[in-house]
Write a protein that holds these residues in place. Structure first.
Motif, PDB file in Angstrom:
ATOM      1  N   THR A   1       0.805  -1.227   0.000  1.00  0.00           N
ATOM      2  CA  THR A   1       0.000   0.000   0.000  1.00  0.00           C
ATOM      3  C   THR A   1       0.832   1.269   0.000  1.00  0.00           C
ATOM      4  OG1 THR A   1      -0.103  -0.077   2.420  1.00  0.00           O
ATOM      5  CG2 THR A   1      -1.911  -1.113   1.197  1.00  0.00           C
ATOM      6  N   GLY A   2       2.155   1.156   0.078  1.00  0.00           N
ATOM      7  CA  GLY A   2       2.973   2.353   0.154  1.00  0.00           C
ATOM      8  C   GLY A   2       4.392   2.052   0.585  1.00  0.00           C
ATOM      9  N   VAL A   3       4.916   2.900   1.471  1.00  0.00           N
ATOM     10  CA  VAL A   3       6.290   2.778   1.940  1.00  0.00           C
ATOM     11  C   VAL A   3       6.308   2.813   3.463  1.00  0.00           C
ATOM     12  CG1 VAL A   3       8.591   3.817   1.929  1.00  0.00           C
ATOM     13  CG2 VAL A   3       7.195   3.854  -0.149  1.00  0.00           C
ATOM     14  N   GLN A   4       6.971   1.840   4.046  1.00  0.00           N
ATOM     15  CA  GLN A   4       7.126   1.742   5.497  1.00  0.00           C
ATOM     16  C   GLN A   4       8.411   2.433   5.935  1.00  0.00           C
ATOM     17  OE1 GLN A   4       5.454  -0.475   8.258  1.00  0.00           O
ATOM     18  NE2 GLN A   4       6.584   1.179   9.256  1.00  0.00           N
ATOM     19  N   THR A   5       8.314   3.276   6.951  1.00  0.00           N
ATOM     20  CA  THR A   5       9.495   3.849   7.595  1.00  0.00           C
ATOM     21  C   THR A   5       9.880   2.987   8.788  1.00  0.00           C
ATOM     22  OG1 THR A   5       8.929   6.121   6.945  1.00  0.00           O
ATOM     23  CG2 THR A   5      10.445   5.859   8.794  1.00  0.00           C
ATOM     24  N   TRP A   6      11.156   2.619   8.833  1.00  0.00           N
ATOM     25  CA  TRP A   6      11.725   1.907   9.970  1.00  0.00           C
ATOM     26  C   TRP A   6      12.714   2.846  10.650  1.00  0.00           C
ATOM     27  CZ3 TRP A   6       9.832  -2.973  10.936  1.00  0.00           C
ATOM     28  CH2 TRP A   6       9.147  -3.609   9.891  1.00  0.00           C
ATOM     29  N   ILE A   7      12.435   3.205  11.898  1.00  0.00           N
ATOM     30  CA  ILE A   7      13.266   4.164  12.622  1.00  0.00           C
ATOM     31  C   ILE A   7      14.502   3.458  13.179  1.00  0.00           C
ATOM     32  CG2 ILE A   7      13.368   5.825  14.496  1.00  0.00           C
ATOM     33  CD1 ILE A   7      11.518   6.617  12.202  1.00  0.00           C
ATOM     34  N   GLY A   8      15.678   3.947  12.797  1.00  0.00           N
ATOM     35  CA  GLY A   8      16.917   3.385  13.302  1.00  0.00           C
ATOM     36  C   GLY A   8      17.221   3.858  14.713  1.00  0.00           C
ATOM     37  N   LYS A   9      17.642   2.936  15.564  1.00  0.00           N
ATOM     38  CA  LYS A   9      17.967   3.267  16.947  1.00  0.00           C
ATOM     39  C   LYS A   9      19.446   3.591  17.136  1.00  0.00           C
ATOM     40  CE  LYS A   9      14.254   0.263  18.649  1.00  0.00           C
ATOM     41  NZ  LYS A   9      13.895  -0.900  19.510  1.00  0.00           N
ATOM     42  N   GLY A  10      20.227   3.450  16.064  1.00  0.00           N
ATOM     43  CA  GLY A  10      21.643   3.770  16.140  1.00  0.00           C
ATOM     44  C   GLY A  10      22.520   2.629  16.589  1.00  0.00           C
ATOM     45  N   ASP A  11      21.919   1.472  16.877  1.00  0.00           N
ATOM     46  CA  ASP A  11      22.686   0.306  17.324  1.00  0.00           C
ATOM     47  C   ASP A  11      22.509  -0.880  16.363  1.00  0.00           C
ATOM     48  OD1 ASP A  11      20.053  -0.347  17.805  1.00  0.00           O
ATOM     49  OD2 ASP A  11      20.318  -0.822  19.938  1.00  0.00           O
ATOM     50  N   GLY A  12      21.975  -0.607  15.184  1.00  0.00           N
ATOM     51  CA  GLY A  12      21.743  -1.666  14.210  1.00  0.00           C
ATOM     52  C   GLY A  12      20.366  -2.274  14.272  1.00  0.00           C
TER      53      GLY A  12
END
Length: 381
Positions: free
Chosen positions: A176-187
């Motif tokens: 249905t679109g594009v998913q954003t995955w938020i990076g936590k900075g630790d991989g």
């Protein structure tokens, strides 16, 4: 049937009728873009399912082992996981080794530093999963977290800091679109906002489509046959601003400034209409002009951009799967492209990567196909 498989079958069956489109390349002019004949690096035959698979971004380049030479990582769609081929610094590559055995169906790859250690990491997408591979710095990887997802019309990923916190995030295609995955900075990642479209997304790209400082996005809609522009809100979410018609069944979209106004435009690879389209941004989220190159290639598949002749104008390289060519377009600096060359490469080339693989200061082209080989086109412009 998987969308990309359907497309490839359609294109293959259309080859005979499309032969009339195989027009001779334009003659080279003084100062024009040119490449030496392709040099192939075999994978060693260990990966019979070699090839990026159902994605416009199944191959990436970076110095993964820290030796100063660019390496390439390629998805192995029917294999057990992505493959790394270490660069020798001259445009050739060592036999591939498996990055990690995570199962088949992974066709998309993206590269970025996900844990802030200065080493390029990888993210791969399959039909139902996203997997992170953390770089040990010597060309080996640790398999990180796995996340559940569902692919869109194709698989595609990109790594970018879309919420402005200094940590790398990931964007991936959904039905249905594009998913954003938020990076936590630790991989590791956490599921963020979803940007939806009224249709099925086939490809997307990030860029600068207005004067703001946030990362924007353009998504190709397979249902409406349009490229839709979304402005970044700075928190990982995006707001739709405008759209314009592209070609028939666009496989890939890329952002670059083709008219020199400081705002990114869009170039597309239109597989079913055998065309390449440049959409000129108006800086407000829409497009003010459409420049189409008809009969641009047999089965346009994926496209990459770069300034091949160092004239300050953006050019493009497109894979044509039906006749196994890389098609070169010269940028004119006014928002138009001119088809100026075709070069033989490995069979059914899919996702070209533009980078200086032989360290001579010129951007080259490398591309993988389905014949256990990666082709290197040396830039001799």
């Amino acid at each position: 049937m998987h969308a990309r498989v359907f497309r490839r079958l359609f294109l293959t069956s259309a080859l005979a009728s499309a032969a009339v489109l195989a027009l001779p390349s334009a003659a080279w002019a003084a100062g024009a873009i040119n490449f030496a004949p392709a040099v192939n690096s075999p994978s060693g035959g260990s990966f019979p399912s070699w090839g990026p698979g159902p994605a416009p971004s199944g191959m990436v380049a970076a110095d993964f082992d820290g030796d100063g030479n660019l390496d390439i990582a390629v998805a192995d769609f029917q294999g057990a996981g992505p493959v790394l081929m270490k660069g020798k610094g001259d445009g050739t590559f060592a036999t591939g080794t498996r990055i990690g055995s995570v199962g088949n169906g992974f066709g998309a790859l993206a590269v970025g530093d996900l844990n802030g250690d200065g080493k390029p990491d990888l993210v791969a997408q399959s039909w139902t999963q996203i997997v992170v591979f953390l770089n040990n710095g010597d060309g080996t990887f640790k398999v990180g977290q796995t996340y559940t997802t569902v692919e869109g019309a194709q698989q595609e990923l990109t790594v970018a800091d879309v919420n402005g916190d200094g940590k790398a995030d990931v964007l991936s295609l959904l039905p249905t679109g594009v998913q954003t995955w938020i990076g936590k900075g630790d991989g590791t990642l956490s599921a963020g906002p979803v940007t939806t479209i009224a249709g099925t997304p086939a490809a997307f790209t990030t860029g600068k489509f207005h004067a703001g400082g946030k990362i924007d996005m353009a998504v190709n809609n397979d249902v409406t046959q349009q490229v839709e522009v979304f402005f970044g809100n700075g928190d990982g979410s995006f707001t739709r601003k405008g759209a314009s018609t592209s070609g028939l069944i666009t496989e890939d979209v890329r952002a670059a400034d083709f008219d020199g106004d400081g705002i990114d435009d869009i170039v597309t690879a239109d597989s079913f209409s055998f065309s390449t389209t440049v959409l000129i941004s108006d800086g407000q989220g829409g497009f003010k002009k459409t420049n189409r190159i008809n009969l641009s290639g047999l089965g346009p598949d994926s496209i990459a951009v770069g300034d091949f002749n160092h004239d300050g104008k953006m050019d493009a390289a497109m894979s044509a799967v039906l006749n196994s060519k890389i098609v070169i377009f010269t940028g004119n600096g006014d928002g138009t492209l001119t088809k100026t060359g075709e070069f033989d490469v490995t069979t059914q080339p899919q996702t070209p990567v533009v980078a200086d693989f032989n360290k001579d200061g010129k951007p080259d082209v490398a591309v993988a196909g389905d014949a256990n080989a990666v082709s290197f086109l040396k830039n001799i412009s």
